[in-house]
Design a protein around this motif. Structure first.
Motif, PDB file in Angstrom:
ATOM      1  N   SER A 191      12.858  64.860 134.836  1.00 25.66           N
ATOM      2  CA  SER A 191      13.421  64.579 133.541  1.00 25.66           C
ATOM      3  C   SER A 191      14.770  65.197 133.146  1.00 25.66           C
ATOM      4  N   ARG A 192      15.482  64.751 132.747  1.00 23.45           N
ATOM      5  CA  ARG A 192      17.047  65.355 132.122  1.00 23.45           C
ATOM      6  C   ARG A 192      16.827  65.690 130.863  1.00 23.45           C
ATOM      7  N   ARG A 193      15.608  65.697 130.143  1.00 25.49           N
ATOM      8  CA  ARG A 193      15.711  66.220 128.865  1.00 25.49           C
ATOM      9  C   ARG A 193      16.182  67.563 128.395  1.00 25.49           C
ATOM     10  N   TRP A 239       3.564  66.239 132.696  1.00 25.11           N
ATOM     11  CA  TRP A 239       4.932  66.896 132.994  1.00 25.11           C
ATOM     12  C   TRP A 239       5.165  66.903 134.348  1.00 25.11           C
ATOM     13  N   SER A 269      15.497  69.840 137.403  1.00 22.42           N
ATOM     14  CA  SER A 269      14.033  69.502 137.168  1.00 22.42           C
ATOM     15  C   SER A 269      13.192  69.043 138.109  1.00 22.42           C
ATOM     16  N   LYS A 304       7.128  63.429 136.756  1.00 18.07           N
ATOM     17  CA  LYS A 304       8.146  62.698 137.260  1.00 18.07           C
ATOM     18  C   LYS A 304       9.347  63.838 136.656  1.00 18.07           C
ATOM     19  N   ARG A 338      18.976  66.563 136.393  1.00 20.37           N
ATOM     20  CA  ARG A 338      17.652  66.177 137.131  1.00 20.37           C
ATOM     21  C   ARG A 338      17.267  66.937 138.461  1.00 20.37           C
ATOM     22  N   ARG A 382       5.101  70.364 125.034  1.00 24.09           N
ATOM     23  CA  ARG A 382       5.988  69.872 125.679  1.00 24.09           C
ATOM     24  C   ARG A 382       7.134  70.799 125.560  1.00 24.09           C
ATOM     25  N   ASN A 387      19.648  65.008 124.485  1.00 24.69           N
ATOM     26  CA  ASN A 387      18.359  64.690 125.085  1.00 24.69           C
ATOM     27  C   ASN A 387      17.010  64.585 124.267  1.00 24.69           C
TER      28      ASN A 387
END
Length: 400
Positions: free
Chosen positions: A361-363, A356, A370, A359, A367, A313, A231
């Motif tokens: 995020s799947r990083r 941040w 998150s 929305k 999901r 981040r 990711n």
């Protein structure tokens, strides 16, 4: 122009921190006599302080009126004053308002927190208060420099109740603030169990150095790093691939008691020093349910890795996995308190938090996790938004 060492006691000719030697020029006569310091702007630039600060300091110490003509680059102290005397006073100013109280390094910024002026050292990470009894303090409060961190998000309560510190050490927020949401965050956080509530023999304890515990942490870290590799944004992989981060993670998990100097040396050896993704590895390997105290302990190291938006981040990304995957039962309900700590330690800026929160995020996590994290952080984000609106309103009132 002759230069001298910024630190008065340093006789080292190779001392790296230099400033111009003060020049004094007496002008006028009689009641109009005055001392002009033609190179005050250059001196102040060497000290990373506005030139009005040392000039006003001279006035406080000498009992004289001063004049700061920034447009004309003229800084004046009324009366005839000996240059050596002014130079000695300048060193006193440096001792009180520039040098770090811990390591005596001049790489400091002034930070206002709870009506206290702190010297925030970029070299050792310590924050030491200035002498709040000095008359110059009032002038600094009224005339903060551009880099002065006078954020109403952190200080709104103390500005309404001048003179008192009303931020508990654990929550770093004012419990008696007029902000109802702030009070509620702190009140709810106070009822949450801290790390000491849990059995010290739990498998997640970082000081568990048994072979089984180390192996478990390495396996978990490998899974985490695998997800980050899928990711991530890829900008750190071009010069060594994922293995260098695996190796860095192995070092951290095998030796959780390594000093910050050892960690820095290993990161430099592996070529991950300064890489934002190394922060994700570090948080995954060293942090546990006692994350608030660990954030305070490792703040100097986290800041030295880097302070760009990507680094910030990555700190949030590492915390997402720590909170949402590793210790959700322990930490999920404590997200506002954790983020308040991160914010007050200047590890992540307000703008990065707001971006941040926009929305899920799947990083770093799935999901659903998150979304859950952002829901838990909603009171903190709302507090930031409300404080920003209040700041804008205050600025409009001031301009009017």
């Amino acid at each position: 122009m002759a230069t001298i060492n910024i630190q008065r006691d340093s006789k080292d000719p190779y001392y790296r921190y230099k400033m111009p030697k003060l020049l004094g020029k007496i002008e006028g006569k009689g009641n109009g006599i005055k001392t002009v310091i033609p190179n005050m702007a250059d001196i102040a630039r060497s000290l990373s302080r506005p030139p009005s600060y040392p000039t006003k300091f001279f006035g406080c110490e000498l009992g004289a009126q001063v004049k700061n003509e920034a447009k004309n680059d003229r800084y004046i102290v009324n009366g005839a004053h000996d240059t050596e005397k002014l130079q000695s006073l300048l060193f006193t100013f440096i001792d009180k308002f520039v040098l770090c109280g811990a390591c005596h390094n001049p790489e400091t910024d002034l930070v206002l927190k709870d009506q206290t002026i702190l010297r925030d050292c970029k070299a050792c990470g310590q924050r030491m208060p200035v002498d709040m009894r000095h008359k110059l303090v009032t002038f600094i409060m009224k005339n903060p420099p551009p880099t002065f961190k006078r954020s109403s998000r952190k200080d709104k309560a103390s500005r309404k109740q001048a003179g008192g510190s009303n931020s508990p050490e654990d929550e770093l927020l004012a419990a008696d603030s007029d902000d109802e949401l702030t009070r509620r965050i702190v009140s709810e956080a106070a009822d949450l169990p801290d790390a000491s509530h849990y059995d010290n023999d739990d498998d997640w304890a970082v000081d568990d150095t048994s072979e089984a515990a180390i192996k478990a942490r390495q396996e978990q870290l490998a899974l985490d790093m695998g997800k980050l590799a899928v990711n991530g944004d890829g900008d750190d992989d071009a010069d060594g691939g994922q293995s260098k981060y695996d190796e860095f993670g192995d070092f951290l998990t095998k030796d959780p008691s390594a000093s910050m100097a050892d960690i820095e040396a290993k990161a430099q050896e592996l070529g991950v020093w300064g890489k934002h993704r190394a922060l994700e590895v570090l948080i995954q390997a060293l942090f546990d349910a006692d994350v608030i105290n660990q954030l305070k302990k490792f703040r100097p190291l986290l800041l030295k890795f880097g302070q760009t938006e990507k680094h910030q981040r990555s700190i949030l990304g590492g915390l997402e996995r720590l909170i949402g995957v590793n210790y959700p039962e322990v930490l999920l309900d404590n997200v506002p308190n954790i983020f308040i700590t991160v914010y007050n330690l200047d590890l992540v800026d307000e703008a990065v938090f707001m971006k941040w929160a926009e929305k899920a995020s799947r990083r770093y996590v799935d999901r659903e996790t998150s979304r859950t994290l952002r829901d838990k952080a909603a009171p903190f984000i709302k507090w930031l938004q409300d404080a920003e609106e209040e700041t804008d309103s205050e600025e409009e009132d001031d301009s009017e």
